[in-house]
Structures are given as structure tokens and as C-alpha cells.
Write an enzyme that holds these catalytic residues in place. Structure first.
Site, PDB file in Angstrom:
ATOM      1  N   LYS A 154       0.843  -1.196   0.000  1.00  0.00           N
ATOM      2  CA  LYS A 154       0.000   0.000   0.000  1.00  0.00           C
ATOM      3  C   LYS A 154       0.873   1.240   0.000  1.00  0.00           C
ATOM      4  O   LYS A 154       1.508   1.564   0.994  1.00  0.00           O
ATOM      5  CB  LYS A 154      -0.899   0.042   1.233  1.00  0.00           C
ATOM      6  CG  LYS A 154      -1.971   1.105   1.095  1.00  0.00           C
ATOM      7  CD  LYS A 154      -2.422   1.701   2.401  1.00  0.00           C
ATOM      8  CE  LYS A 154      -1.632   2.890   2.845  1.00  0.00           C
ATOM      9  NZ  LYS A 154      -1.778   4.086   2.012  1.00  0.00           N
ATOM     10  N   GLU A 229       9.774   0.857  10.686  1.00  0.00           N
ATOM     11  CA  GLU A 229      10.770   1.911  10.450  1.00  0.00           C
ATOM     12  C   GLU A 229      10.060   3.230  10.711  1.00  0.00           C
ATOM     13  O   GLU A 229       9.172   3.614   9.950  1.00  0.00           O
ATOM     14  CB  GLU A 229      11.281   1.873   8.999  1.00  0.00           C
ATOM     15  CG  GLU A 229      12.005   0.600   8.617  1.00  0.00           C
ATOM     16  CD  GLU A 229      13.397   0.496   9.212  1.00  0.00           C
ATOM     17  OE1 GLU A 229      13.816   1.390   9.976  1.00  0.00           O
ATOM     18  OE2 GLU A 229      14.060  -0.509   8.921  1.00  0.00           O
ATOM     19  N   CYS A 263      13.581  10.470   7.153  1.00  0.00           N
ATOM     20  CA  CYS A 263      13.637   9.967   8.521  1.00  0.00           C
ATOM     21  C   CYS A 263      15.046  10.051   9.086  1.00  0.00           C
ATOM     22  O   CYS A 263      15.232  10.112  10.284  1.00  0.00           O
ATOM     23  CB  CYS A 263      13.138   8.537   8.559  1.00  0.00           C
ATOM     24  SG  CYS A 263      14.002   7.492   7.387  1.00  0.00           S
ATOM     25  N   GLU A 356      10.293  15.614  15.714  1.00  0.00           N
ATOM     26  CA  GLU A 356      10.632  15.427  14.297  1.00  0.00           C
ATOM     27  C   GLU A 356       9.815  16.427  13.475  1.00  0.00           C
ATOM     28  O   GLU A 356       8.587  16.412  13.510  1.00  0.00           O
ATOM     29  CB  GLU A 356      10.302  14.002  13.850  1.00  0.00           C
ATOM     30  CG  GLU A 356      10.698  13.757  12.407  1.00  0.00           C
ATOM     31  CD  GLU A 356      10.342  12.349  11.926  1.00  0.00           C
ATOM     32  OE1 GLU A 356       9.224  11.894  12.175  1.00  0.00           O
ATOM     33  OE2 GLU A 356      11.213  11.719  11.297  1.00  0.00           O
TER      34      GLU A 356
HETATM   35  P1  TAP Z   1       2.247   8.024   8.358  1.00  0.00           P
HETATM   36  O1  TAP Z   1       1.178   9.043   8.444  1.00  0.00           O
HETATM   37  O2  TAP Z   1       2.542   7.225   9.558  1.00  0.00           O
HETATM   38  O3  TAP Z   1       1.850   7.092   7.114  1.00  0.00           O
HETATM   39  C1  TAP Z   1       2.683   6.045   6.675  1.00  0.00           C
HETATM   40  C2  TAP Z   1       1.850   5.023   5.916  1.00  0.00           C
HETATM   41  O4  TAP Z   1       0.906   4.432   6.820  1.00  0.00           O
HETATM   42  C3  TAP Z   1       1.015   5.627   4.787  1.00  0.00           C
HETATM   43  O5  TAP Z   1       0.941   4.722   3.716  1.00  0.00           O
HETATM   44  C4  TAP Z   1      -0.348   5.793   5.446  1.00  0.00           C
HETATM   45  O6  TAP Z   1      -1.382   5.830   4.500  1.00  0.00           O
HETATM   46  C5  TAP Z   1      -0.411   4.539   6.293  1.00  0.00           C
HETATM   47  N1  TAP Z   1      -1.359   4.595   7.399  1.00  0.00           N
HETATM   48  C6  TAP Z   1      -1.874   5.680   8.024  1.00  0.00           C
HETATM   49  N2  TAP Z   1      -2.741   5.303   8.993  1.00  0.00           N
HETATM   50  C7  TAP Z   1      -2.789   3.956   8.987  1.00  0.00           C
HETATM   51  C8  TAP Z   1      -3.507   2.966   9.757  1.00  0.00           C
HETATM   52  N3  TAP Z   1      -4.325   3.319  10.731  1.00  0.00           N
HETATM   53  N4  TAP Z   1      -3.311   1.672   9.470  1.00  0.00           N
HETATM   54  C9  TAP Z   1      -2.450   1.289   8.500  1.00  0.00           C
HETATM   55  N5  TAP Z   1      -1.764   2.176   7.729  1.00  0.00           N
HETATM   56  C10 TAP Z   1      -1.913   3.493   7.976  1.00  0.00           C
HETATM   57  O7  TAP Z   1       3.632   8.658   7.961  1.00  0.00           O
HETATM   58  P2  TAP Z   1       3.943   9.684   6.800  1.00  0.00           P
HETATM   59  O8  TAP Z   1       3.548  11.043   7.241  1.00  0.00           O
HETATM   60  O9  TAP Z   1       3.415   9.186   5.510  1.00  0.00           O
HETATM   61  O10 TAP Z   1       5.530   9.548   6.717  1.00  0.00           O
HETATM   62  C11 TAP Z   1       6.349  10.293   7.517  1.00  0.00           C
HETATM   63  C12 TAP Z   1       6.918   9.517   8.685  1.00  0.00           C
HETATM   64  O11 TAP Z   1       7.563   8.334   8.219  1.00  0.00           O
HETATM   65  C13 TAP Z   1       7.969  10.259   9.458  1.00  0.00           C
HETATM   66  O12 TAP Z   1       7.769  10.105  10.833  1.00  0.00           O
HETATM   67  C14 TAP Z   1       9.265   9.579   9.060  1.00  0.00           C
HETATM   68  O13 TAP Z   1      10.312   9.693   9.969  1.00  0.00           O
HETATM   69  C15 TAP Z   1       8.838   8.203   8.855  1.00  0.00           C
HETATM   70  N6  TAP Z   1       9.767   7.500   7.980  1.00  0.00           N
HETATM   71  C16 TAP Z   1      10.600   6.586   8.526  1.00  0.00           C
HETATM   72  C17 TAP Z   1      11.507   5.947   7.722  1.00  0.00           C
HETATM   73  C18 TAP Z   1      12.410   4.934   8.319  1.00  0.00           C
HETATM   74  S1  TAP Z   1      13.165   3.989   7.268  1.00  0.00           S
HETATM   75  N7  TAP Z   1      12.557   4.780   9.591  1.00  0.00           N
HETATM   76  C19 TAP Z   1      11.595   6.224   6.378  1.00  0.00           C
HETATM   77  C20 TAP Z   1      10.733   7.169   5.862  1.00  0.00           C
HETATM   78  C21 TAP Z   1       9.801   7.805   6.683  1.00  0.00           C
HETATM   79  P3  TAP Z   1      -1.956   7.239   3.967  1.00  0.00           P
HETATM   80  O14 TAP Z   1      -0.801   8.116   3.726  1.00  0.00           O
HETATM   81  O15 TAP Z   1      -2.643   6.854   2.712  1.00  0.00           O
HETATM   82  O16 TAP Z   1      -2.861   7.712   5.022  1.00  0.00           O
END
Ligand code: TAP
Length: 453
Positions: A154, A229, A263, A356
Site C-alpha cells: 500500500k 521503520e 527519517c 521530528e
Molecule cells: P504516516 O502518516 O505514519 O503514514 C505512513 C503510511 O501508513 C502511509 O501509507 C499511510 O497511508 C499509512 N497509514 C496511516 N494510517 C494507517 C492505519 N491506521 N493503518 C495502517 N496504515 C496506515 O507517515 P507519513 O507522514 O506518511 O511519513 C512520515 C513519517 O515516516 C515520518 O515520521 C518519518 O520519519 C517516517 N519514515 C521513517 C523511515 C524509516 S526507514 N525509519 C523512512 C521514511 C519515513 P496514507 O498516507 O494513505 O494515510
């Protein structure tokens, strides 16, 4: 059927309508993945390897197309987007060597022969964030498929386009239907169903610590295997004996790369107090040199943020009166732009220092000595990445051992190399991706004893 309009963050113009997957369609996809896995795990290792190599070759042939899609969807500078598409190819190629090397052990026991097998866990749900849609997809997908699992992925709702195209390339390469499926849609619908569904045996989630903790709780209900992650607030520690020119010249790229939506961003620069002024004098021109602009221009180093909502979130960390020490420039007009911003000095309880931000905002804080540097670096619930700048080898090793974080680089800002394990300490994650052992995260060990008496 619900749809989502993908927006180009550099122009605010619509790119494409994408149909959102419904819960019923998720269930159908999971059933396809279950059926496909029964066959896929039986495909001879050399044939699985060959298919993965063919998949990698097709991705290689489409690097320009994928990069253009990512630039339009995510606003990534085209040079970075080419690197990201190339990473998908490289990760597929690297794990194409795995199926033929998934050996078990033979353990000495009395009365018989004891051997272990690495059995694929089954269907894997892969939930990907919007910041690096291609690389993060490949880090989960390639080793899982190599291990004999099938994958239902997804992508983030905001950034589905490259994942959907890579899903097509998998079929073009000859991977059987159901081995790798991409389901665009909302996290609260598609992601949640993957977590709930009993036939999904493992979740690989990359995203925020907040959603990650919900997913961990959800996985507990069916005892799903889980790799997380999550977020980071990494330190870039600069000692007085470092090459200050190089440390200052590279510091902006360690946090403003991908507009800070990384991240691994080193979003807290910690500088030995005795060289703080010298460092700041070098940092300012380095920040001003960062080329912010049209992502399709080959010279651009930093593009826009992903959305208007995310820009408002980032801006909330820099209210009126914030201690802005350096601020770069951004293009005028449409686009979700935010300038590279350096805050100093910041109080230790300031949200800009503790949370963050996931945008191009960095704080600079002085430290007194080695012990203080380690204490400050560790004063966060996160532990994903970090850098240490020093010319003293012993100090580099001591500080690297002292900082509680999963991925450190000394005199560089390297973080994610597919040859080496990647993942977080503390609330930055659980488990490791990439490196030579990544397929272990997609297998369960089976022990078989054969009596000889
Ligand atoms: P999230 O809001 O946590 O979303 C990540 C993924 O989870 C998206 O595909 C989102 O879908 C999905 N999601 C949201 N709610 C969910 C639920 N209740 N059940 C299952 N899936 C759900 O994060 P983001 O804003 O996209 O990304 C930023 C964050 O990712 C930052 O904190 C960053 O540090 C972290 N990150 C970490 C890493 C590593 S490798 N540690 C790498 C990259 C990013 P939708 O977007 O479609 O809602």
C-alpha cells in the site's frame, strides 16, 4: 468507486485521478496473494532469482520514466528521483542472489540428524510512506519475494504513481499474478485491513511513530510478525578537531535533502562550543548555496514539500519571533515551498529541538565535551541515524558506541546503503531492513529432527 487526485507539489496542478482500493478489493487481493504464495514458494530458487533479475532489468529500462513520475508526484528533484529508481533496480538485483543462498543449519544432536529450514512466512503487507515512495517499497518487497513470500503493498495516498508502475513492471517481468500487488488507497482503509486480516502473516511498516504504535497493537491480535521503520531526530555532532570546512559544507545536505522529509535527516546539529562561531560562519554560505527550485531542472537540489497541510505543519515550528539564524530562498508563485531554515540558539525544550519536523528546518546547539555531546545526542526518544565529525579515530569510535542509534556515519552523512542493515533504536523502529540478512525477516525457522536409530 472513490478516487484521489494526485497533485504536483511544485505546481499545485492535478496530475492524475487514482481509484482507491475498497476493503472488499483488499480482501480479494489478499486471497490472490495466499493462492500465489502456495505456488511461488515452490518455484525453484534459480527460477525465482532469474525472475527477480528480469524485474530489475525492466526497472533499469524505465528509470527515466519512473523518475519523471516521481518528480511530478512527489516534487523530488529529477536527479534524486533517478537515483531512487536506480535503487529499486539495485535492491532487486542484490536480493536476486538470495533465493539460491537461503541455507539452513545442520545441528549436532544425539540419535539422529537435525536440520533447519527457513520457511517463507506467507503473505506480507507492506505499508509505505510518501517521502521515499520507490526506495522504501523496494526495501520490503525485494527480500520478501526473494524469500518466497508474496507481497500486498500500500503506497501512501499522496504518492501512489511509481509504486503502481513498478507493480506493472513486475507482471511484465513474468512474476506470477498475485506475487506482488499494489493497492492505492487510504491508510485507514487499505493499511488497516492489511493489519487486521488473519491471512496476512507479516507487516512491514514505514511511517510515523504515532501510526506505527497503532499498527504494533493491531498486529498483536493475530501475532503478526512486524518490522517498523519510524521517525527520527538525528544528531550531526561536530567536534572542534573536525574538518570544519567539510562538516559545514555538507551539513545542509544532511538535513535539507528531500526538503528535510527524510527519517534520517540530521535535524539537530551539535557543535563543540569552542568552534561554534567558526562553524556558523561557514554554515551560512553553505545553506544559501542550496539550489531550491523547479524539480524537473537537473541543477535543482531541493524541491517543495509534499502538500499544503505538511507545509503548515513545518511552518508551525518556526513561529514569529523564532530564532532564525539563516534562511534560504524559495521560488515565488505556486508550489508548497519552504525555505531551508537554521534555528539558533534554541532552548532544550523547544519543539523544534525535540520533535521530528520532517521539513527543511535544523537547529544548532553547542556542547561542552565528548560526554555532553553523547548525552545531548541521546536526549530523544528516537534513535535512527546520525553523524560524527572528528579527526580523532578513538573519539569517533567511542562516540559511535555511545550514541543510541541504528545507523551512524563518521566524517560523512551516509545512511542507507542496501548492502548494510538499516533500522532504528528506541522509538525509531523494530527489526532491520536491507543488508545480507534481510530475507530472515520474511522467514520462520523450522527445525526437523530425523531419527537414525
Ligand atoms: P504516516 O502518516 O505514519 O503514514 C505512513 C503510511 O501508513 C502511509 O501509507 C499511510 O497511508 C499509512 N497509514 C496511516 N494510517 C494507517 C492505519 N491506521 N493503518 C495502517 N496504515 C496506515 O507517515 P507519513 O507522514 O506518511 O511519513 C512520515 C513519517 O515516516 C515520518 O515520521 C518519518 O520519519 C517516517 N519514515 C521513517 C523511515 C524509516 S526507514 N525509519 C523512512 C521514511 C519515513 P496514507 O498516507 O494513505 O494515510
Amino acid at each position: 468507486m472513490p478516487t484521489h487526485t494526485v497533485i504536483n507539489p511544485a505546481t499545485e496542478q492535478p496530475v492524475r485521478q487514482v481509484e482507491q482500493t475498497t476493503v472488499e478489493q483488499v480482501d480479494e487481493a489478499i486471497q490472490r496473494a495466499v493462492r500465489a504464495q502456495q505456488h511461488w514458494r515452490e518455484v525453484a530458487p534459480a527460477d525465482r532469482a532469474r525472475l527477480l533479475r528480469r524485474f530489475a532489468e525492466l526497472v533499469d529500462a524505465c528509470v527515466e520514466e519512473l523518475a519523471a513520475l516521481e518528480t511530478a508526484n512527489s516534487g523530488h528533484p529529477v536527479g534524486a528521483a533517478r537515483w531512487e529508481a536506480g535503487q529499486v533496480r539495485d535492491v532487486l538485483m542484490y536480493y536476486s542472489a538470495a533465493p539460491e543462498r537461503m541455507t539452513g543449519r545442520q545441528i549436532p544432536v544425539p540419535g539422529g540428524l537435525d536440520v533447519t529450514f527457513k520457511e517463507p512466512v506467507g503473505v506480507v503487507g507492506l505499508i509505505v510512506p510518501w517521502n521515499f515512495p520507490m526506495p522504501i517499497l523496494s526495501w520490503g518487497m525485494a527480500p520478501a519475494i526473494a524469500a518466497g513470500c508474496t507481497v500486498v503493498a500500500k503506497p501512501a495516498e499522496l504518492t501512489p504513481l511509481t509504486a503502481m508502475r513498478i507493480g506493472e513492471l513486475a507482471l511484465d517481468a513474468g512474476l506470477p499474478e498475485g506475487v506482488f500487488q499494489v493497492l492505492p488507497g487510504k491508510g485507514s482503509v487499505v493499511g488497516q485491513r492489511l493489519v487486521e486480516h488473519p491471512a496476512v502473516r507479516k507487516i512491514v511498516f514505514t511511517g510515523s511513530t504515532e501510526v506505527g504504535t497503532q499498527i504494533m497493537a493491531g498486529c498483536a491480535r493475530t501475532v503478526k510478525r512486524l518490522t517498523l521503520e519510524l521517525g527520527g531526530k538525528s544528531a550531526n555532532i561536530v567536534f572542534a578537531d573536525a574538518d570544519l570546512d567539510k562538516a559545514a559544507a555538507t551539513a545542509p545536505y544532511a538535513v535539507f535533502d528531500n526538503a528535510g522529509q527524510d527519517c534520517c535527516a540530521r535535524s539537530r546539529i551539535l557543535v563543540e562550543a569552542s568552534v561554534l562561531d567558526e562553524f556558523m560562519a561557514r554554515l551560512e554560505p553553505a545553506v544559501q548555496r542550496v539550489q531550491v527550485g523547479d524539480p524537473s531542472d537537473a541543477g535543482t537540489e531541493m524541491g517543495p514539500l509534499i502538500s499544503a497541510a505538511h507545509r503548515a505543519h513545518v511552518a508551525s515550528y518556526v513561529p514569529d519571533g523564532a530564532p532564525v539564524a539563516v534562511r534560504g530562498t524559495v521560488p515565488a508563485g505556486a508550489g508548497f515551498w519552504y525555505p531551508p531554515t537554521v534555528l539558533a540558539p534554541v532552548p532544550a525544550d523547544s519543539p523544534a529541538y525535540t520533535e521530528e519536523i520532517f521539513g527543511p528546518v535544523v537547529t544548532v546547539t553547542p556542547f561542552a565535551d565528548e560526554a555532553d555531546a553523547i548525552a545531548k545526542a541521546n536526549d530523544t526518544p528516537y534513535g535512527l541515524s546520525g553523524s560524527i565529525w572528528t579527526s580523532n579515530v578513538g573519539r569517533a569510535i567511542r562516540v559511535a558506541r555511545g550514541v543510541e542509534t541504528g545507523n551512524l556515519s563518521v566524517n560523512s552523512h551516509s545512511s542507507v546503503r542496501y548492502w548494510t542493515p538499516f533500522g532504528g533504536f528506541k522509538q525509531s523502529g523494530l527489526g532491520r531492513e536491507l543488508g545480507p540478512d534481510a530475507t530472515d525477516a520474511f522467514t520462520d525457522v523450522k527445525n526437523v529432527f530425523i531419527a537414525t536409530d
